[in-house]
Design an enzyme around this catalytic site. Structure first.
Site, short mmCIF file in Angstrom:
data_model
loop_
_atom_site.label_atom_id
_atom_site.label_comp_id
_atom_site.label_asym_id
_atom_site.label_seq_id
_atom_site.Cartn_x
_atom_site.Cartn_y
_atom_site.Cartn_z
N CYS A 161 0.81 -1.22 0.00
CA CYS A 161 0.00 0.00 0.00
C CYS A 161 0.84 1.28 0.00
O CYS A 161 0.37 2.33 -0.40
CB CYS A 161 -0.95 0.01 1.19
SG CYS A 161 -2.11 -1.38 1.21
N HIS A 187 -3.52 7.29 2.09
CA HIS A 187 -3.87 5.95 1.61
C HIS A 187 -5.27 5.62 2.12
O HIS A 187 -5.57 5.79 3.30
CB HIS A 187 -2.83 4.95 2.13
CG HIS A 187 -3.26 3.53 2.05
ND1 HIS A 187 -3.78 2.99 0.90
CD2 HIS A 187 -3.25 2.54 2.97
CE1 HIS A 187 -4.06 1.71 1.12
NE2 HIS A 187 -3.75 1.41 2.37
N ASN A 198 -10.10 0.03 -0.43
CA ASN A 198 -8.65 0.10 -0.37
C ASN A 198 -8.06 -0.45 -1.67
O ASN A 198 -8.07 -1.66 -1.90
CB ASN A 198 -8.15 -0.71 0.83
CG ASN A 198 -6.64 -0.67 1.00
OD1 ASN A 198 -5.93 -0.15 0.15
ND2 ASN A 198 -6.15 -1.24 2.08
#
Length: 316
Positions: A105, A243, A273
Site C-alpha cells: 500500500c 492511503h 482500499n
C-alpha cells in the site's frame, strides 16, 4: 494526474451473499460502501495503461515523451517481466527504463520518491509514476475481515523537472519519509508465492486490530517528518491525501496531526482500499472536482504490508 476504475462495481450488499456481514456493519467499521473489480481477462497493466493515458493527456504529453516508467503494484500481471515493461509495450513508449516498485500500500509513495531522485539528478525528464492494483485477485471471499476491504483501480502522475529556488515555496516533492519494519511482516501478508504451493494463488491474511494499532502512530510520525524536512508546518498543508485504507484510520491520523477533516481527500467509501493505487486515485479525484489546485501543498501518506509506511509533502 490520471485515474481509472474498472466498470464492475461490487456493493456491500453483494458481500452479504458471500459472508456473514451487512451494509451497516461494513460502513460502521470501514466507511466503505462499494468497490470496483476487474473484468475477466483484465489485468493490472490494463488498469495502469488507462490511468497513464489520462495523465499524459492532462500533462500535454504523448507516450513518445516518456523516458521512464515506474509502476507501484503488489498484483503484477506475472512474476516477470515487470508490469512496467508490459505497460511500456502497451503504451508504445520508446525504449527507456521501466521497473516495478513493491511496497504494497506504500508503493506509490516509494515510487514517487524514487522518480523524484531520477528527475532531480537530470537522468529523466518525463517519468510516468503509476499505482495500479487488482487486489480482488488476492482475496479470500470466505474471510469477511479482508474481502470487504479491497478494490481494484489505477492512478498515475507525470513527473517532470522545473526550476526552483531551493525553498519550501518551490513546486515538487519538498520532503519525504520512508520506513519499513520487517519484524511486523506477519501482520499483513499473502500466504502464497514462488516458494509455496505453485498451483495456488496466495490470499491476503491480516491481523486487522494490530495493523490498525500501528497505522495511526506510524503514519502520523512519517507525515510529521515529511513536513519538518520541507521546512513547513501542518498549518501550511492545504490537502491531506492519505492511503484509503479505512475511514477510521483517515480520521485518526488527521486528528493526531491536527488537520481539519475538511482538508482530507477521502474516496474510501466509493473505491475501498486500492493499495498502491489509492493515493493517486484520490489525488486525481481531488483535481477533477476542483478542490486540489496548482500551488497547493499536498501531504500524502500510506502504510502497507511489510510493514512499510511513508509520507511526502508536495507543492503542486
Amino acid at each position: 494526474m490520471g485515474g481509472y476504475l474498472p466498470e464492475t462495481i461490487v456493493t456491500n450488499d453483494d458481500f452479504t451473499k458471500m459472508v456473514d456481514t451487512s451494509d451497516a456493519w461494513i460502513i460502521e467499521r470501514t466507511g466503505i460502501r462499494q468497490r470496483h473489480k476487474v473484468a475477466p481477462g483484465q489485468r493490472t497493466s490494463d488498469l495502469a495503461v488507462e490511468a497513464a493515458r489520462v495523465a499524459l493527456a492532462a500533462a500535454g504529453r504523448t507516450p513518445e515523451d516518456v523516458d521512464m516508467v515506474i509502476v507501484a503494484t503488489t498484483t503484477p500481471d506475472m512474476p516477470f517481466p515487470s508490469t512496467a515493461s508490459i505497460v511500456q509495450q502497451k503504451l508504445g513508449t520508446r525504449p527507456c527504463a521501466a521497473f516495478d516498485v513493491q511496497a504494497v500500500c506504500s508503493g506509490f509513495v516509494y515510487a514517487l520518491t524514487v522518480a523524484d531522485g531520477f528527475v532531480a539528478r537530470g537522468i529523466a525528464r518525463c517519468v510516468l509514476v503509476i499505482g495500479a492494483e487488482a487486489m480482488s485477485q488476492l482475496l479470500d471471499y470466505t474471510d469477511r475481515g479482508t474481502c470487504i476491504l479491497f478494490g481494484d483501480g489505477a492512478g498515475a502522475v507525470v513527473l517532470e523537472p522545473v526550476e526552483g529556488e531551493g525553498t519550501s515555496a518551490d513546486r515538487g516533492i519538498l520532503g519525504f519519509d520512508l520506513q519499513c519494519d520487517g519484524s511486523k511482516m506477519d501482520l499483513l501478508y499473502v500466504d502464497g508465492g514462488v516458494f509455496e504451493d505453485s498451483n495456488r494463488i496466495g490470499k491476503i491474511r491480516m491481523q486487522g486490530n494490530q495493523v490498525f494499532k500501528h497505522a495511526v502512530h506510524k503514519i502520523s510520525e512519517a507525515a510529521e517528518n515529511a513536513v519538518i524536512k520541507s521546512n513547513l508546518s501542518m498549518a501550511d498543508v492545504d490537502w491531506f491525501i492519505p492511503h484509503q485504507a479505512n475511514q477510521r484510520i483517515l480520521n485518526g491520523v488527521a486528528d493526531k496531526l491536527g488537520l481539519d477533516r475538511d482538508k482530507v481527500i477521502s474516496t474510501v467509501a466509493m473505491h475501498a482500499n486500492t493499495s498502491a493505487a489509492s493515493i493517486p486515485l484520490a489525488w486525481y479525484i481531488g483535481v477533477q472536482d476542483g478542490r486540489v489546485k496548482p500551488g497547493d501543498l499536498v501531504l500524502i501518506e500510506a502504510l502497507g504490508g511489510g510493514l512499510t509506511w511513508g509520507a511526502a509533502a508536495i507543492r503542486l
